[in-house]
Design an enzyme around this catalytic site. Structure first.
Site, mmCIF file in Angstrom:
data_model
loop_
_atom_site.group_PDB
_atom_site.id
_atom_site.type_symbol
_atom_site.label_atom_id
_atom_site.label_comp_id
_atom_site.label_asym_id
_atom_site.label_seq_id
_atom_site.Cartn_x
_atom_site.Cartn_y
_atom_site.Cartn_z
ATOM 1 C CB THR A 101 22.587 4.545 -10.849
ATOM 2 O OG1 THR A 101 22.257 5.959 -10.497
ATOM 3 C CG2 THR A 101 23.939 4.439 -11.749
ATOM 4 C CG ASN A 142 20.309 12.256 -10.546
ATOM 5 O OD1 ASN A 142 20.354 11.022 -10.400
ATOM 6 N ND2 ASN A 142 21.220 13.016 -10.043
ATOM 7 C CG HIS A 188 -29.853 5.699 1.986
ATOM 8 N ND1 HIS A 188 -28.827 6.270 2.822
ATOM 9 C CD2 HIS A 188 -30.295 6.521 1.112
ATOM 10 C CE1 HIS A 188 -29.041 7.310 2.951
ATOM 11 N NE2 HIS A 188 -29.907 7.806 1.829
ATOM 12 C CB SER A 318 -18.826 -22.664 -8.214
ATOM 13 O OG SER A 318 -18.489 -23.594 -7.292
ATOM 14 C CB SER A 319 -14.027 -25.791 -8.014
ATOM 15 O OG SER A 319 -14.233 -25.369 -6.561
ATOM 16 C CE LYS A 324 -22.283 -18.814 -6.734
ATOM 17 N NZ LYS A 324 -21.316 -17.969 -7.202
#
Length: 468
Positions: A101, A142, A188, A318-319, A324
């Site tokens: 509403t 509605n 697997h 990476s920091s 990386k």
């Protein structure tokens, strides 16, 4: 007296409204009651609400219920909403009590006040143009809110389908590019038998094609709308001719083949069409997350992992570890999948929670459904451009894995029997000798036979390697 505000009232009392605001008293009450997510209504839903209100005004004028002057101003204001001109005036939280509403009234108030302004009247002068009596004529939340959501979801689904098709086509291009690249297949997470990298990518493309079809098929039930159902689906206060006319206008302005639902009570009570969409989205993201997992594994390394493919470097990873680079695009695909899975559970729970003639949980259902479609579209675009197109094959590494693999013993199995092949495989594993070396050492097969049988490309299609 504060000249920066105007006073609006409803049957609960008065509220101060910013003078320049197009929303009104019911919108303000909603912001006070539901400071829940911090999000606003999605722009596509705002546009769809404009389409609903425009269509209703035109239909009400055509059946003689709405004054033509008032109706024309409502239509002009609704057109501006459709254009996105007043998106900043839709300030209610998408998660709210009341079955939507507050969202419906936010739209009614914005359109009424803008229509008043176009008429040369002051905002809030609802004796001239009323959010309820005029903008919401022949409607209930509605039927107006679900109809707007159908339109928004259909539009967003079409965007998602186009984006997914583009991604699927790029997977097929990669399948063609990698058609001759040999690698080890794995089951697997263990070495199995050789496969072509192109075969793997074509498998990805094919499952995505099925996802496109699944998602596209969910649109059919969304074409059924309950506009004219009003409060409980019986159509009280909606002229039968209005229902037919408003549906025609909605189809025209939305661009979707909308039709009036065969049973408006059913269409008002039930939300299965949304859970159907969400289920298709979930299946798609299950598949995409699996693909993302495969890509992350194949790209693992670069020195101590599989390093079979190279993903485009998108940002430092990476920091603390210089140089990386992380597989950020498959990772974000995984995370979008998890969000869609969670959204689907919310949609399932909300859909189940309806009682009797209405599901009052539609706001959270619609919020999560629209979010799922939107974030999937966004991630597919970004993934395709920033990752998929730039994937490279590390052919030498994959060829090396094939040559060193014990899994190629499977091709020898039909020629020497399972027991002998198993002994050779075990010895190869324990000693580090190759399958070829052991076959020659024990005189199991000749060099010439081995050249035919152990051709890895012969192992990538149906048949028995070495048997003519």
């Amino acid at each position: 007296m504060n000249t920066d505000v105007r006073i609006e009232k409803d049957f609960l009392g008065e509220k101060e409204i910013p003078k320049d605001a197009y929303y009104g008293v019911q919108t303000i009450r909603a912001t006070e009651n539901f400071p829940i997510t911090g999000y606003r209504i999605h722009p596509e839903l705002i546009k769809s609400l404009g389409i609903v209100k425009k269509s209703a005004a035109l239909a009400n004028m055509e059946v003689g219920l709405l004054d033509k002057e008032v109706g024309q101003y409502i239509v002009k204001a609704a057109d501006e909403v459709i254009e996105g001109k007043w998106n900043d005036q839709f300030i209610v939280d998408p998660i709210q009590g009341g079955a939507g509403t507050s969202i419906n009234m936010n739209a009614n108030e914005v359109i009424a006040n803008r229509a008043l302004e176009l008429m040369g009247e002051e905002k809030g002068n609802y004796s001239k143009i009323s959010p309820n009596s005029h903008v919401n004529m022949s409607q209930s939340t509605n039927d107006a809110f679900p109809t707007a959501t159908h339109i928004a979801v259909l539009s967003l689904l079409n965007q998602l389908i186009e984006t997914t098709k583009y991604m699927q086509q790029e997977f097929m291009k990669k399948a063609d590019e990698f058609a001759g690249v040999i690698k080890m297949g794995r089951t697997h997470l263990q070495d199995a038998v050789p496969i072509l990298l192109g075969q793997e990518f074509e498998a990805y493309a094919r499952v995505i094609a099925r996802d496109i079809e699944r998602i596209a098929n969910t649109r059919n039930n969304l074409y059924d709308i309950n506009m004219g159902a009003t409060a409980v689906g019986t159509g009280l206060n909606a002229d039968p001719e209005y229902i037919s006319i408003v549906t025609e206008h909605l189809a025209k302005f939305s661009g979707h083949p909308l039709r009036s639902a065969q049973h408006l009570v059913d269409a008002t009570q039930n939300t299965d069409c949304y859970t159907e969409v969400s289920s298709a989205l979930k299946v798609c993201m299950i598949n995409m997350s699996k693909i993302a997992n495969d890509l992350r594994l194949m790209a693992s390394g670069p020195r101590a992992g599989l390093s079979e493919i190279v993903l485009p470097a998108r940002q430092p990873g990476s920091s603390i570890m210089p140089g990386k680079v992380n597989p950020v695009m498959p990772e974000v695909m995984n995370q979008v999948a998890f969000q869609v899975f969670g959204n689907d559970l919310t949609i399932t729970s909300a859909s189940e929670a309806g009682q009797f003639e209405l599901n009052v949980m539609e706001p959270v259902l619609f919020f999560n459904l629209i979010q799922s479609i939107s974030i999937m579209t966004n991630v597919f675009k970004s993934f395709t451009e920033n990752c998929l197109k730039g994937i490279k094959a590390n052919e030498e590494r994959m060829k090396e894995y094939v040559e060193k693999s014990i899994g190629i013993i499977t091709a020898i199995n039909p020629h020497v029997g399972y027991e002998t092949a198993a002994k050779l495989a075990r010895e190869a594993y324990l000693t580090g000798e190759s399958i070829r070396e052991l076959c020659i050492k024990y005189g199991v097969l000749t060099e010439e036979q081995l050249n035919e049988i152990l051709n890895p490309y012969e192992m990538t299609h149906p048949g028995i390697a070495g048997r003519k």
